[in-house]
Design a protein around this motif. Sequence first.
Motif, short mmCIF file in Angstrom:
data_model
loop_
_atom_site.label_atom_id
_atom_site.label_comp_id
_atom_site.label_asym_id
_atom_site.label_seq_id
_atom_site.Cartn_x
_atom_site.Cartn_y
_atom_site.Cartn_z
N ALA A 271 0.85 -1.21 0.00
CA ALA A 271 0.00 0.00 0.00
C ALA A 271 0.87 1.25 0.00
O ALA A 271 0.59 2.23 -0.69
CB ALA A 271 -0.93 -0.01 1.20
N GLY A 272 1.96 1.23 0.79
CA GLY A 272 2.91 2.33 0.78
C GLY A 272 2.46 3.52 1.61
O GLY A 272 1.49 3.47 2.36
N ASP A 273 3.21 4.61 1.44
CA ASP A 273 2.94 5.85 2.16
C ASP A 273 3.17 7.02 1.21
O ASP A 273 3.31 6.82 0.00
CB ASP A 273 3.82 5.95 3.41
N GLU A 274 3.21 8.20 1.76
CA GLU A 274 3.33 9.38 0.91
C GLU A 274 4.68 9.45 0.19
O GLU A 274 4.84 10.20 -0.79
CB GLU A 274 3.14 10.67 1.75
N GLN A 275 5.66 8.64 0.63
CA GLN A 275 6.97 8.66 -0.01
C GLN A 275 7.21 7.48 -0.94
O GLN A 275 8.29 7.35 -1.51
CB GLN A 275 8.06 8.68 1.07
N GLY A 276 6.21 6.63 -1.10
CA GLY A 276 6.40 5.53 -2.04
C GLY A 276 5.81 4.22 -1.55
O GLY A 276 5.18 4.16 -0.48
N TYR A 277 6.01 3.18 -2.31
CA TYR A 277 5.46 1.86 -2.01
C TYR A 277 6.45 0.80 -2.47
O TYR A 277 7.40 1.08 -3.20
CB TYR A 277 4.11 1.67 -2.73
N SER A 278 6.20 -0.43 -2.03
CA SER A 278 6.99 -1.57 -2.49
C SER A 278 6.23 -2.31 -3.58
O SER A 278 5.00 -2.45 -3.51
CB SER A 278 7.28 -2.53 -1.34
N ASP A 279 6.96 -2.79 -4.57
CA ASP A 279 6.43 -3.79 -5.47
C ASP A 279 6.48 -5.12 -4.73
O ASP A 279 6.74 -5.15 -3.53
CB ASP A 279 7.22 -3.79 -6.77
N ALA A 280 6.24 -6.23 -5.40
CA ALA A 280 6.11 -7.48 -4.66
C ALA A 280 6.73 -8.65 -5.39
O ALA A 280 6.57 -8.80 -6.61
CB ALA A 280 4.63 -7.77 -4.40
N LEU A 281 7.44 -9.47 -4.63
CA LEU A 281 7.91 -10.78 -5.09
C LEU A 281 7.80 -11.69 -3.87
O LEU A 281 8.68 -11.73 -3.03
CB LEU A 281 9.35 -10.70 -5.61
N LEU A 282 6.67 -12.39 -3.77
CA LEU A 282 6.26 -12.98 -2.50
C LEU A 282 5.85 -14.45 -2.64
O LEU A 282 5.10 -14.81 -3.55
CB LEU A 282 5.07 -12.21 -1.92
N GLY A 283 6.29 -15.26 -1.69
CA GLY A 283 5.80 -16.61 -1.59
C GLY A 283 4.34 -16.67 -1.22
O GLY A 283 3.59 -17.52 -1.72
N ILE A 284 3.89 -15.75 -0.35
CA ILE A 284 2.49 -15.78 0.06
C ILE A 284 1.57 -15.51 -1.12
O ILE A 284 0.43 -15.98 -1.16
CB ILE A 284 2.22 -14.79 1.22
N PHE A 285 2.04 -14.78 -2.13
CA PHE A 285 1.20 -14.53 -3.30
C PHE A 285 0.91 -15.81 -4.09
O PHE A 285 -0.07 -15.86 -4.83
CB PHE A 285 1.83 -13.47 -4.21
N ALA A 286 1.76 -16.84 -3.94
CA ALA A 286 1.45 -18.12 -4.56
C ALA A 286 0.24 -18.77 -3.91
O ALA A 286 -0.45 -19.58 -4.53
CB ALA A 286 2.65 -19.06 -4.48
N PHE A 299 -5.73 -0.86 -6.58
CA PHE A 299 -4.70 0.17 -6.64
C PHE A 299 -4.64 0.79 -8.04
O PHE A 299 -4.39 1.99 -8.18
CB PHE A 299 -3.35 -0.40 -6.24
N ASP A 300 -4.88 -0.02 -9.07
CA ASP A 300 -4.97 0.52 -10.43
C ASP A 300 -6.11 1.53 -10.53
O ASP A 300 -5.97 2.60 -11.15
CB ASP A 300 -5.20 -0.60 -11.44
N ALA A 301 -7.26 1.17 -9.95
CA ALA A 301 -8.41 2.09 -9.97
C ALA A 301 -8.08 3.39 -9.26
O ALA A 301 -8.54 4.48 -9.67
CB ALA A 301 -9.62 1.42 -9.34
N ALA A 302 -7.27 3.31 -8.20
CA ALA A 302 -6.85 4.53 -7.51
C ALA A 302 -6.02 5.42 -8.42
O ALA A 302 -6.13 6.65 -8.37
CB ALA A 302 -6.08 4.18 -6.24
N LEU A 303 -5.19 4.81 -9.26
CA LEU A 303 -4.42 5.59 -10.24
C LEU A 303 -5.35 6.38 -11.16
O LEU A 303 -5.01 7.47 -11.60
CB LEU A 303 -3.55 4.67 -11.09
N ASP A 304 -6.49 5.79 -11.45
CA ASP A 304 -7.46 6.43 -12.35
C ASP A 304 -8.36 7.41 -11.62
O ASP A 304 -9.31 7.95 -12.21
CB ASP A 304 -8.30 5.36 -13.04
N GLY A 305 -8.11 7.62 -10.31
CA GLY A 305 -8.84 8.63 -9.57
C GLY A 305 -10.06 8.14 -8.82
O GLY A 305 -10.81 8.96 -8.27
N GLU A 306 -10.26 6.83 -8.74
CA GLU A 306 -11.44 6.33 -8.03
C GLU A 306 -11.28 6.54 -6.52
O GLU A 306 -10.32 6.06 -5.92
CB GLU A 306 -11.65 4.84 -8.33
#
Length: 401
Positions: A271-286, A299-306
């Motif tokens: 999710a990150g903060d006002e200074q940035g966020y992390s991308d992901a390379l995660l075992g839990i995502f499997a 998060f993509d929808a947030a980029l579009d202003g939702e």
Amino acid sequence: MPRFDDGGRLVGTEVRELNAPGPWRRPDGPLRSRVAFAAAHVVPQVGAENVPGAPAVVDWDSTLAYRHSIWSHGLGVADAMDTAQRGMGLDWAATQELVRRSAAEAASVGGSIACGAGTDQLDPAAVQPGEEGLAAVVDAYREQVRVVQESGARVIVMASRALAKVARSAEDYARVYDAVLAEADSPVILHWLGTMFDPALAGYWGSDSVDTATATFLDLITAHQDKVDGVKVSLLDAQHEIGLRRALAALEGSPVRLYTGDDFNYPELIAGDEQGYSDALLGIFAAVYPAASTALQAFDAALDGEQGAAARGHAILASTEKLGRHIFAAPTYYYKTGVAFLSWLNGFQPGFQLVGGLHSGRSVAHLVELARLADDCGMLLAPDTAAARLQALLTVNGADS
């Protein structure tokens, strides 16, 4: 479901109607807000001699079908990593075949793939400190980098047990990584794995001090910034990761991503903060890739202003956090057992097995709690199948009454 006390004794049962899967959805196009890889496991062939010490015999159809499911949700696959049991059952011969097969499947569907290049064709017990040992590590890395590059996958330079044994200083690490990065034909992902995942990696980067090791790591990145796409850090320390992420963002020149490998704190880090966020390379995502994909779409929808979309994405990830912390509980290196167990409950593999016999790495009590937590967050994707398989497991293990 049975109830166990802290000593593993059966103390009761509960009747539980399993929930429907969560409201997960596949994306309509590529994910844009974060770069995300799921580090996938391998499925063994039922009936093969996948016992401790034996060469891995892989069920390729099930293994690759699992990867196709991840790609269909818009995530990349990080293959031949520790989740695939590098150094814990998956030998180098099987690893090479996995890399080639997975990369070919990724190309067939336009899926993103990155694969681990390490030194596990070496026996760490057979290499000794000194010039000869360091040269052996470099040669092993070079061999594996070539295999990954020739497959068409992105290279992840994995932490090396052999290097941790033979290196005696930060300068030794720098010499080895200088030589390895010189072989890279495109930017790589550097992998820093903590001792909770692999105790043999103690003192990596030349120091037991995390701060000192981090300084060495940053020096290496700065010296080879054009060869580094990003870094995967698996220390399970959110504050350290945030500090490193900000240090990377402050570097001049080509950007260097921070791919979180923190399977405990990933919701807040992604999710990150006002200074940035992390991308992901995660075992839990499997294990939770349908939920992860749905969160990243938010998060993509947030980029579009939702309005509220970023908070929704964070909440979806947070809903899986208890499951992640349970799967990766100490001893953390047995998390692969939980990933495979959930894969089996969801019908993605015919048997609850892992190569090297690693499916015995967790207790029945641990697995039952895993099923409860997966149900709580909507990650039992086929509840009837999960119920039948869980009942079979309990019966075989004498825990069904």
